[in-house]
Write a protein that holds these residues in place. Structure first.
Motif, PDB file in Angstrom:
ATOM      1  N   LYS A 145       0.908  -1.092  -0.004  1.00 18.18           N
ATOM      2  CA  LYS A 145      -0.061  -0.109  -0.018  1.00 18.18           C
ATOM      3  C   LYS A 145       1.054   1.322   0.078  1.00 18.18           C
ATOM      4  CE  LYS A 145      -4.038   2.290   2.057  1.00 18.18           C
ATOM      5  NZ  LYS A 145      -5.006   2.208   3.119  1.00 18.18           N
ATOM      6  N   GLN A 146       2.009   1.292   0.849  1.00 22.46           N
ATOM      7  CA  GLN A 146       2.661   2.563   0.971  1.00 22.46           C
ATOM      8  C   GLN A 146       3.321   2.895  -0.483  1.00 22.46           C
ATOM      9  OE1 GLN A 146       2.413   5.163   3.472  1.00 22.46           O
ATOM     10  NE2 GLN A 146       3.311   5.940   1.960  1.00 22.46           N
ATOM     11  N   LYS A 147       3.880   1.708  -1.018  1.00 21.09           N
ATOM     12  CA  LYS A 147       4.473   2.051  -2.355  1.00 21.09           C
ATOM     13  C   LYS A 147       3.600   2.496  -3.423  1.00 21.09           C
ATOM     14  CE  LYS A 147       7.943  -0.297  -5.226  1.00 21.09           C
ATOM     15  NZ  LYS A 147       8.745  -1.516  -5.651  1.00 21.09           N
ATOM     16  N   ALA A 148       2.535   1.987  -3.360  1.00 21.31           N
ATOM     17  CA  ALA A 148       1.461   2.474  -4.316  1.00 21.31           C
ATOM     18  C   ALA A 148       1.204   3.901  -4.097  1.00 21.31           C
ATOM     19  CB  ALA A 148       0.111   1.637  -4.121  1.00 21.31           C
ATOM     20  N   ILE A 149       0.867   4.260  -2.703  1.00 23.28           N
ATOM     21  CA  ILE A 149       0.714   5.645  -2.599  1.00 23.28           C
ATOM     22  C   ILE A 149       1.523   6.578  -3.045  1.00 23.28           C
ATOM     23  CG2 ILE A 149       0.412   7.366  -0.607  1.00 23.28           C
ATOM     24  CD1 ILE A 149      -1.137   5.058   0.723  1.00 23.28           C
ATOM     25  N   ASP A 150       3.050   6.011  -2.711  1.00 20.52           N
ATOM     26  CA  ASP A 150       4.288   6.934  -3.253  1.00 20.52           C
ATOM     27  C   ASP A 150       4.152   7.241  -4.634  1.00 20.52           C
ATOM     28  OD1 ASP A 150       4.969   7.037  -0.476  1.00 20.52           O
ATOM     29  OD2 ASP A 150       6.351   5.325  -0.675  1.00 20.52           O
ATOM     30  N   PHE A 151       3.926   6.164  -5.274  1.00 15.28           N
ATOM     31  CA  PHE A 151       4.107   6.379  -6.856  1.00 15.28           C
ATOM     32  C   PHE A 151       2.748   7.082  -7.364  1.00 15.28           C
ATOM     33  CE2 PHE A 151       6.496   2.341  -7.380  1.00 15.28           C
ATOM     34  CZ  PHE A 151       7.531   2.760  -8.104  1.00 15.28           C
TER      35      PHE A 151
END
Length: 102
Positions: free
Chosen positions: A80-86
């Protein structure tokens, strides 16, 4: 290549959930934002085929379209956090493109 035009984020999420199996294992997702044309294109590249989705999944701000895009990426196995960052970055850029490899 399978092409879809999505009007809403809900429609875009449904299109991907209902059709992602058709392209095999996901290799990468490419997302392009061209706001002067108010255009967002998301390409899901799998081992067997590709889905190109115009609209529905957006980026560069916090809102319905980007949050739907985060949910789609999570459903594909991205943290989730990686998706949000992108998805939420680049909010100060008029045009941007990114690729997420799986």
């Amino acid at each position: 290549m399978i092409k879809y035009d999505a009007v809403t984020t809900d429609e875009a999420e449904k299109i991907i959930v209902d059709n992602i199996y058709k392209i095999g294992k996901i290799k990468y997702v490419k997302h392009t934002k061209k706001p002067r044309k108010v255009e967002y294109v998301t390409t899901f590249v799998g081992e067997d085929d590709t889905i190109e989705l115009v609209g529905g999944l957006t980026s560069g701000y916090v809102g319905t379209g980007p949050n739907g895009f985060v949910r789609v990426l999570e459903s594909l196995g991205l943290e989730k956090q990686k998706a949000i960052d992108f998805v939420h970055k680049h909010n100060d850029e008029e045009n941007h493109e990114f690729i997420i490899e799986f």
